[in-house]
Write a protein that holds these residues in place. Sequence first.
Motif: not given
Length: 199
Positions: A177-199
Motif C-alpha cells: 500500500e502507499t500513504v497517501p493512497g486509496p486505502r490510506f489517504p493520510h497517516q492517521r488512517a494508517l495508524v488507526a489500523t494499529w492494534s491497541d492490544s498489548e498481545k
Amino acid sequence: MGLVYGYDIYLRPRNVARVLAGLVELAPPVRAVKPLEITLPGGDRLVLPFTSRFESEPVDSSMSSTLELDMSLMFDVDDALCEYAQTSGADPEADGRVQIGYIYTTIRFESLLRPGYTSLECWAATSGMSRLFARSANIRKVFTGLTADSGGVCCLFDTGDGAPEQVCWLNGEPTQETVPGPRFPHQRALVATWSDSEK
C-alpha cells in the motif's frame, strides 16, 4: 543534499530489545570497534556491535527520548546488491552476504505517529545506498522480517522527500500500500489500523 531513503519499523516499547537482538544477528561477524553497551528505558541492558554517534562509550537511554546508532548489516545477495557490491567495492563474504553500512538509525521511544509505540528509523548514508534500499528485494525482506520477528505492527519505506510512503508490513501481513493512497489517504488512517492490544 543527496537521496535519503529509509525503513521505519513501528512496535511496542517492550519489543525494542527484541528488534535490537535481531539487528545484532545481522551484524558483520568481525568488528574493528569495541562493543557498545546501552541501557534502555525500563532498565534493559544490551551489548551491541554498533556505535552511537560513531563512538563506543556506554549510552544510558533510560531517561532519553531517542537513541542514535550507526550500523553495518549483512544482506543476502540479490541482483541489486550484486550490482552495488561491484560499484562500491563491497565484496561478498564467503557465505554470499554483502556488508552494507553505515545505516543511520534513530530509535524514538515515543513514536511521532502514535503514542504508546516506538519507531526504529533506519536511513541509508548515501544516495547510492538509498537507491539500493529502493531496488533490493532482500533488503526489504530483512526489514519486514525484523518487523515480523519483533512483533512490530508496521514497516514503511520512506524516501524522505514528500513522495508517498510504501507500507511493506502491516498488522502481521506483508502488503503493498502507499500513504497517501486509496486505502490510506493520510497517516492517521494508517495508524488507526494499529492494534491497541498489548498481545
